[in-house]
Design a protein around this motif. Structure first.
Motif, PDB file in Angstrom:
ATOM      1  N   GLY A  85     -11.358  -2.044  -4.290  1.00 40.89           N
ATOM      2  CA  GLY A  85     -10.466  -2.999  -3.644  1.00 40.89           C
ATOM      3  C   GLY A  85      -9.014  -2.593  -3.628  1.00 40.89           C
ATOM      4  N   SER A  86      -8.722  -1.288  -3.705  1.00 39.66           N
ATOM      5  CA  SER A  86      -7.328  -0.827  -3.723  1.00 39.66           C
ATOM      6  C   SER A  86      -6.774  -0.739  -2.307  1.00 39.66           C
ATOM      7  CB  SER A  86      -7.211   0.530  -4.413  1.00 39.66           C
ATOM      8  OG  SER A  86      -7.767   1.552  -3.601  1.00 39.66           O
ATOM      9  N   VAL A  87      -5.463  -0.800  -2.191  1.00 36.57           N
ATOM     10  CA  VAL A  87      -4.807  -0.775  -0.883  1.00 36.57           C
ATOM     11  C   VAL A  87      -4.958   0.582  -0.212  1.00 36.57           C
ATOM     12  CG1 VAL A  87      -2.527  -0.166  -1.825  1.00 36.57           C
ATOM     13  CG2 VAL A  87      -2.683  -1.344   0.368  1.00 36.57           C
ATOM     14  N   VAL A  88      -4.974   1.662  -0.983  1.00 32.19           N
ATOM     15  CA  VAL A  88      -5.099   3.000  -0.397  1.00 32.19           C
ATOM     16  C   VAL A  88      -6.490   3.203   0.190  1.00 32.19           C
ATOM     17  CG1 VAL A  88      -5.083   5.469  -0.892  1.00 32.19           C
ATOM     18  CG2 VAL A  88      -3.284   4.029  -1.790  1.00 32.19           C
ATOM     19  N   ASP A  89      -7.516   2.818  -0.551  1.00 32.09           N
ATOM     20  CA  ASP A  89      -8.879   2.906  -0.017  1.00 32.09           C
ATOM     21  C   ASP A  89      -9.036   2.035   1.226  1.00 32.09           C
ATOM     22  OD1 ASP A  89      -9.605   4.673  -1.954  1.00 32.09           O
ATOM     23  OD2 ASP A  89     -11.158   3.438  -2.871  1.00 32.09           O
ATOM     24  N   TYR A  90      -8.418   0.856   1.223  1.00 31.26           N
ATOM     25  CA  TYR A  90      -8.498  -0.039   2.380  1.00 31.26           C
ATOM     26  C   TYR A  90      -7.798   0.576   3.588  1.00 31.26           C
ATOM     27  CZ  TYR A  90      -7.670  -4.103   5.363  1.00 31.26           C
ATOM     28  OH  TYR A  90      -7.599  -4.955   6.444  1.00 31.26           O
ATOM     29  N   ALA A  91      -6.596   1.122   3.379  1.00 34.83           N
ATOM     30  CA  ALA A  91      -5.853   1.737   4.485  1.00 34.83           C
ATOM     31  C   ALA A  91      -6.623   2.920   5.067  1.00 34.83           C
ATOM     32  CB  ALA A  91      -4.467   2.175   4.011  1.00 34.83           C
TER      33      ALA A  91
END
Length: 414
Positions: A311-317
């Protein structure tokens, strides 16, 4: 007569004093962003100061936090219509020097049109302050803003090619809480429903393998009751979605592991384009090492952190928004902690900018131009047409990019 002259001069003085007082109200003071940790209000004041001063700067309100603080992003776009109009007016007022005649042959608007015709992504997104106690990440984000605005002439070539969106404080409530109450606080400050605990880790709340994260409300890494349950992560999601077609490079600032990492965080497998990501990370690592000898480690998030982060922002981006290049930069250092002393803020900010600037330069050449679905379908159609013989049609000569741009260049040159 002398009495009348005295009255006139006194009236002029009072009028000047009134006009100056009105002018002072319009002037926004400039906080010192390089040598100390600012309060959230001071940071927003600095963004407002830059917007008032520079025509290529625009401040966006992304939303409000639980404690009603404004979450803002700054957009730095040299090729914006407003800035191009003002620079064109300025050019027309004064004669060209020899150097200006050379640069005028390919003005910024032509470079911008070239990017559009190629379908090239050109937006760099930088965010800091996701974890409240990591003060140095906010200072580094502000240093990046300072370099691209107040020192924009040093970075003119970078600004001509790239557009920047920077969110210096992603978690304002948590940040303010660390400044006044608890320096070790990590999460945001929204109370958890049906619980006595407060706060969610914003870097575990994005909807990408969110279900694999820790669920205990008391933990520092609590992922929230559902994806995007927090106003901060919803605001970030919205601005990422609004710019998904133009995003080239996403950089998330953290501390203090002193490494540059790439996806994935949720598992130990590597993405297909991991070699590109590693090349970009090595560019930043080598630039910082050449600058002052500091050594950053490079690798995937799961490998270097020795745990899976869901659920990290980098993985999401990288995984959902499909940004071609996405990295986490963990700033120095274990010896300095999350909040280095004031005398270390400027050196860390400048060395970090040196690495970030080089990564931005390489990112522009590293990521290949993207094409829309219609163009992809057209290519597939052409390939299928090659298999079947088609009746001959008159040859249509396509106009090259050089032919499109050349008349404009000639006009400017004259």
């Amino acid at each position: 007569m002398p009495g009348k002259l005295k009255k006139r001069s006194s009236k002029k003085r009072t009028m000047r004093a009134l006009s100056l007082s009105k002018f002072k109200k319009l002037v926004v003071p400039r906080p010192d962003v390089l040598h100390g940790y600012l309060r959230h209000d001071e940071i927003n004041l600095y963004l407002e100061y830059l917007q008032n001063r520079y025509s290529f700067v625009h401040v966006k309100l992304l939303g409000q936090t639980y404690e009603r603080r404004q979450l803002k992003a700054i957009e730095i776009d040299w090729n914006s219509e407003r800035n191009l109009e003002l620079t064109e007016r300025e050019r027309s007022r004064r004669p060209y020097s020899c150097a200006e005649k050379i640069t005028a042959l390919v003005p910024p608007e032509i470079s911008n049109m070239h990017n559009k015709l190629l379908g090239r992504r050109n937006t760099i997104f930088i965010e800091g302050g996701t974890h409240a106690r990591e003060w140095i990440t906010i200072s580094v984000a502000l240093n990046c803003i300072y370099q691209l605005t107040e020192k924009h002439m040093r970075n003119y070539e970078l600004l001509r090619k790239l557009r920047f969106i920077i969110v210096p404080v992603t978690n304002p409530d948590g940040y303010e809480y660390t400044l006044t109450k608890n320096r070790r606080w990590r999460k945001n400050r929204r109370p958890i429903t049906h619980s006595r605990h407060i706060g969610t880790d914003c870097n575990r709340n994005y909807d990408f393998h969110w279900e694999n994260g820790p669920s205990k409300t008391a933990r520092n890494t609590f992922k929230g009751l559902k994806p995007f349950s927090e106003p901060e992560t919803r605001a970030m999601r919205n601005i990422l979605q609004q710019n998904e077609q133009s995003l080239l490079f996403f950089l998330s600032l953290h501390s203090y592991a002193e490494c540059i990492m790439y996806p994935w965080g949720y598992c130990k497998e590597l993405p297909e384009t991991w070699q590109k990501l590693e090349k970009l990370a090595l560019t930043g690592r080598n630039a910082i090492k050449a600058y002052n000898g500091r050594h950053y480690r490079v690798g995937s998030i799961a490998k270097l952190s020795k745990r899976c982060i869901s659920g990290s922002v980098v993985d999401y981006a990288f995984g959902v928004i499909k940004v071609p290049l996405a990295l986490v930069m963990e700033l120095p250092s274990h010896a300095l902690g999350f909040q280095p002393a004031a005398e270390s803020i400027s050196p860390i900010g400048h060395e970090s900018w040196f690495g970030i600037r080089e990564m931005c330069k390489v990112a522009y050449d590293l990521a290949t131009p993207f094409f829309s679905m219609e163009e992809g379908n057209l290519t597939n159609r052409k390939n299928s047409d090659k298999e079947q013989p088609q009746p001959q049609s008159p040859i249509i000569k396509k106009q090259s990019l050089h032919d499109v741009v050349r008349p404009t260049i000639d006009t400017v040159a004259l």
